[in-house]
Design an enzyme around this catalytic site. Structure first.
Site: not given
Ligand code: G3H
Ligand code: ZN
Length: 289
Positions: A83, A105, A186, A214
């Site tokens: 990721d 990314d 977050g 996210g």
């Molecule tokens: O790449 C990781 C995610 O986009 C996690 O996002 O912490 O808002 O669930 P999150």
């Molecule tokens: Zn992410």
């Protein structure tokens, strides 16, 4: 059981549900994700950030994920994904060790550089027959949220441009695309973040599977509408961190005399498993193993 990620994501796109991609960095989180997938008879993606790899090391974390996936999770399809890969050396190492998919990314770079780096990683990945995710538009974190609130930056400037996305996918040859449609990394509850009009437009123009980052803090209705409008993969990290922390605080408070880490951590593992089960149910991937 580890399978090529293509199998998992193509089926989700065709049948119009989403697969959860959950972040892990240790045994408890990995067990929670895989146990939930088994209980729900659901496919699942286990993913690691670069900092999660740094917490132990790549061999340890990869070994842990594959072992848990192929033993505890032998009855369900599981893929392992990097990721937000920003470091080319780490991306190369993940491809070499056997990840099923990597995310390059380069979304903070200019458009041409993002294309060049994403194409480069797509070429590396495809040589090993794995999938590559790239990112177009910016998905902020906590610091970005503050800047948004003070007006230092404007969400409109961060969103994915649908016409740029067509060009980007054609030139990079990536397999999945992380898009910016209003979500933030977050958990920021109570706000409808997804720009569904934009999402629908991107989905109409781009035919590779779309990834929503996210995901934490979004409500069930937002998830379902996003899936209906073209999302095939949903990333969740913070929801599991919160479940872990809240259960741990309770566990320590309730039994201050406990010294066995397994007993102290068991409620956290259970709480994270429940959270993953909840997400799987909302994403519609139950019984799709
Ligand atoms: O790449 C990781 C995610 O986009 C996690 O996002 O912490 O808002 O669930 P999150
Ligand atoms: Zn992410």
């Amino acid at each position: 059981m580890i399978v090529p990620i293509k199998q998992i994501i193509n089926k989700a796109k065709q049948k119009r549900y989403a697969v959860g991609a959950f972040n892990t960095s240790n045994l408890e989180i990995t067990l929670a994700i895989v146990r939930a997938a088994v209980k729900m008879k659901s496919p699942v993606i286990i993913q690691t950030s670069e900092s999660a790899i740094g917490y132990s090391n790549l061999e340890t974390l990869f070994g842990l994920m594959t072992n848990v996936a192929n033993t505890v999770g032998r009855s369900v399809p599981i893929a392992i994904h990097l990721d937000h890969g920003k470091d080319l050396a780490t991306i190369k190492d993940c491809i070499k060790i056997g990840y099923n998919s990597v995310h390059i990314d380069a979304s903070e770079k200019d458009f041409a550089t993002n294309i060049r780096l994403s194409r480069q990683v797509a070429d590396w990945g495809h040589k090993k027959k794995i999938w590559v995710q790239a990112e177009l538009g910016s998905i902020l974190g906590k610091e970005g949220m503050v800047k948004l609130e003070t007006g230092e930056i404007n969400m409109k400037d961060l969103l994915t441009d649908p016409y740029q996305a067509i060009d980007f996918v054609a030139k990079t040859k990536v397999d999945t695309l992380a898009i910016s449609v209003g979500t933030i990394h977050g958990s920021f509850k109570g706000i409808e973040r997804v720009d569904h009009t934009l999402l629908k437009k991107i989905a109409a123009l781009v035919n590779i599977p779309l990834v929503l980052h996210g995901g934490s803090g979004l409500n069930a209705g937002t998830f379902k509408k996003s899936i209906k409008n073209g999302i095939s993969v949903i990333n969740i990290d913070t929801n599991l961190r919160l479940a872990f922390k809240n259960a741990l605080q309770k566990s320590i408070k309730q039994s201050e005399n406990l010294v066995d880490p397994r007993k102290i951590l068991a409620p956290s593992t259970e709480a994270m498993q429940k959270e993953v089960e909840k997400m799987i149910h909302i994403f519609g991937s139950t019984n799709k193993a």
